[in-house]
Structure formats: C-alpha cells, structure tokens
Design an enzyme around this catalytic site. Sequence first.
Site, short mmCIF file in Angstrom:
data_model
loop_
_atom_site.label_atom_id
_atom_site.label_comp_id
_atom_site.label_asym_id
_atom_site.label_seq_id
_atom_site.Cartn_x
_atom_site.Cartn_y
_atom_site.Cartn_z
N GLU A 41 0.84 -1.22 0.00
CA GLU A 41 0.00 0.00 0.00
C GLU A 41 0.86 1.25 0.00
O GLU A 41 1.88 1.30 0.70
CB GLU A 41 -0.85 0.05 1.27
CG GLU A 41 -2.14 -0.69 1.19
CD GLU A 41 -2.92 -0.60 2.49
OE1 GLU A 41 -2.68 0.31 3.31
OE2 GLU A 41 -3.79 -1.46 2.69
N ARG A 96 -5.24 1.39 -24.18
CA ARG A 96 -5.37 0.39 -25.25
C ARG A 96 -6.68 -0.37 -25.15
O ARG A 96 -7.20 -0.87 -26.13
CB ARG A 96 -4.19 -0.60 -25.20
CG ARG A 96 -2.93 0.00 -25.78
CD ARG A 96 -1.83 -1.02 -25.88
NE ARG A 96 -1.15 -1.21 -24.61
CZ ARG A 96 -0.01 -1.88 -24.48
NH1 ARG A 96 0.55 -2.45 -25.52
NH2 ARG A 96 0.57 -2.00 -23.31
N GLN A 97 -7.22 -0.45 -23.91
CA GLN A 97 -8.45 -1.23 -23.73
C GLN A 97 -9.64 -0.27 -23.80
O GLN A 97 -10.28 0.04 -22.82
CB GLN A 97 -8.40 -1.96 -22.37
CG GLN A 97 -9.47 -3.02 -22.20
CD GLN A 97 -9.29 -4.24 -23.09
OE1 GLN A 97 -8.20 -4.53 -23.54
NE2 GLN A 97 -10.37 -4.95 -23.36
N HIS A 130 -3.05 6.25 -26.71
CA HIS A 130 -2.98 5.15 -27.67
C HIS A 130 -4.17 5.16 -28.64
O HIS A 130 -4.01 4.92 -29.82
CB HIS A 130 -2.94 3.80 -26.94
CG HIS A 130 -2.99 2.66 -27.88
ND1 HIS A 130 -1.92 2.32 -28.69
CD2 HIS A 130 -3.99 1.80 -28.20
CE1 HIS A 130 -2.26 1.30 -29.45
NE2 HIS A 130 -3.51 0.96 -29.17
N ASP A 168 2.48 -0.46 -38.08
CA ASP A 168 1.17 -1.04 -38.39
C ASP A 168 0.30 0.00 -39.09
O ASP A 168 0.59 1.20 -39.06
CB ASP A 168 0.47 -1.57 -37.12
CG ASP A 168 0.44 -0.53 -36.01
OD1 ASP A 168 0.06 0.62 -36.29
OD2 ASP A 168 0.79 -0.87 -34.87
N LYS A 191 0.86 -5.23 -39.78
CA LYS A 191 1.08 -6.05 -38.58
C LYS A 191 -0.23 -6.63 -38.11
O LYS A 191 -1.28 -5.98 -38.19
CB LYS A 191 1.66 -5.13 -37.48
CG LYS A 191 1.82 -5.77 -36.13
CD LYS A 191 2.37 -4.78 -35.10
CE LYS A 191 1.28 -4.26 -34.19
NZ LYS A 191 1.80 -3.37 -33.14
N ASP A 219 6.07 5.13 -33.35
CA ASP A 219 4.93 4.48 -32.69
C ASP A 219 4.52 5.32 -31.48
O ASP A 219 5.29 6.17 -31.03
CB ASP A 219 5.32 3.06 -32.24
CG ASP A 219 4.15 2.08 -32.36
OD1 ASP A 219 3.00 2.55 -32.36
OD2 ASP A 219 4.39 0.88 -32.46
C1 R5P Z 1 -0.10 -0.94 -31.15
O1 R5P Z 1 -1.12 -0.71 -31.74
C2 R5P Z 1 0.76 0.12 -30.56
O2 R5P Z 1 0.76 1.28 -31.35
C3 R5P Z 1 2.17 -0.36 -30.35
O3 R5P Z 1 2.70 -0.76 -31.60
C4 R5P Z 1 2.22 -1.51 -29.41
O4 R5P Z 1 1.41 -1.30 -28.30
C5 R5P Z 1 3.64 -1.77 -28.97
O5 R5P Z 1 3.65 -2.88 -28.14
P1 R5P Z 1 4.84 -3.90 -28.16
O6 R5P Z 1 6.11 -3.14 -27.99
O7 R5P Z 1 4.53 -4.81 -27.00
O8 R5P Z 1 4.79 -4.64 -29.47
#
Ligand code: R5P
Length: 297
Positions: A41, A96-97, A130, A168, A191, A219
């Site tokens: 904690e 991301r979620q 993200h 990607d 990707k 990225d």
């Molecule tokens: C994915 O859509 C994100 O833009 C990153 O490419 C991704 O989260 C990177 O994660 P990692 O380094 O684990 O591949």
Amino acid sequence: MAADISSIVAGPSSPELAAGIAKHLGAKLVSAELRVFSDGESKIRLTASIGKKCAVVQSAYPPTDTHLLQAMMMIKKCADDGAEVCAVIPYLAYARQDRAFLEGESVSVALVAKLLAAAGAKSVVTVDIHSEAALAFFSSITNVSSMPLLAAHAASLKLKDALVVSPDTGGIPRAQQFARLLKTDMTALKKSRDRTTGEVTVEQRIDMDVSGRDAILIDDMISSGGSIVKAAEVLRKNGAGKIYAMCAHALLIGDAASKIAAAGVQEIIATNSIPGRHAKVDLSKALAEAVRKALLL
Ligand code: R5P
C-alpha cells in the site's frame, strides 16, 4: 503568475517532469512524500499547501496500477483542500483497452476516466493517447502530441534519405504527420496481433523501395518491443540503411531494449513521459502550455 495561486504537485513517478512544468509556468512546486507499507500500500503526503488551482503530475507507467492509485490519492487530497485539479498523466495506462475486443472483457479506460473524475480531477492532460476512441470517456481531456518534438529531434540526426515507417496500419495518421513535419515520405507495415496470445506477425513485403534509406519507426509506445523487433527485421531484409525507433512512451518492459538493439535498431528515442536513458525529448514546455489552458492560468 503568483506562486500561491497555482501549484504543480510532483507525483512519485514524475518528479523531474513536474519540476520542468512548474518552472515553465512559474508555479509553486509541491513534492509528494511517499511511504510504501510492507503489503504494498502507498501512503502519500503533500509537503506544502496547494493553491486554488493545481496540476498533479504522475505518469502511469509500470507499476501501472500503483502509479494510477497514487495519482488518485494526490488528486483527492488537492480536491478535498478546495483546489481545481488538472491530472497530468503523460502515459495513460489502459488506453489500449478502449473497447471489449473479446466477449467478456472490461473496457478498462472507461473505468480509469471515471475514477479520475471521482477522485476530483476536473480535467486531464495526457500525451499521444494510444486510442483516440479512448478520449470519448473523459469529460475534459487534452491529448498533447509529442510528434512535433520528436520530429525536431529526428531532423537533428542527419539521416540519409529519411523514410518514416509505421509498424502497423493503425499508426498511419501519426506517421503521416511525422513525415510531413520531417518533409519526407512514409510507409506502413502490415502487422497483426493474436488477441489471445499477443503474438505479433508482420508481412515481409513493403509497398515501396526502402533500400539504402535510413528508416524511422514511429509508434505511440514501445512495450514488449515485439512490434519494433518484427518491423526492424522486415526493414533490414528489404535493405534499409540505419533504423531508429521513436515513440512517445518507452515502456521497454524486461529486455525489450536489448532485443530491439539485437534486431539492428541504432537507437531508441522517446519523450520523458517515462524517465530513463531513452527519454531524450522533453515534454515539460508542451505540458505546461496544456496545463495553462486547462486551468485557465
Ligand atoms: C499498437 O497498436 C501500438 O501502437 C504499439 O505498436 C504496441 O502497443 C507496442 O507494443 P509492443 O512493444 O509490445 O509490441
């Protein structure tokens, strides 16, 4: 600006960034004293009084949940003391979620948005979130782009026929912006990620000739490094020159940095949303401007 009107609270995860923001704003810097009990904690004590308006600076990189909860504690204390609070969370974990990708999944970023508001944050400032879709869960959020700062850094690298590459297709708008700023062109790799195992696959073919060109992989974040490693391998197979990896948030979990180096990446360049040796681009001025607008300073 009078120092007793506005304060910048330096959360345990972001003391240097907070100091930089306070300096740009001429605001009072308040440090947060942290004690962690044997069960994990956190207990936080602000070491000075807060003015009428304050920004709590706490990036939510790993330990993600701990840093988020510490942010809530500081926000609540400032709000309880009557301040208008802006939460500055440069790396916003859980963005991301932003939807249930698989049946039964919780939309975590919706919960994070609710918790920040419930703790007392009137506004949120983050960096290169993200997912743009995640913004919709916040009633007042500023998403600062670090791309102009990263592009300015890239321009100083003296690259040979620089090519911007998104690992990607989802990152195309970001790579397009980056390429515009660098006055060059871009391409995107294809990707895919297995939603259950997390394994990344990248198509080997690139839709343009990259041979002899220095490449910047751009990225929003590098986490396990899997995406950058696979992308660098494809670029090398296709004859690219030097390869750089640039991102807003260098999480670099475990041995990600060495895997990326072994894949032939010359250098990893990131912002200081996450402190560390790859944090080469300072966000404090851009964040200070966002805080100034959010709190109407
Ligand atoms: C994915 O859509 C994100 O833009 C990153 O490419 C991704 O989260 C990177 O994660 P990692 O380094 O684990 O591949």
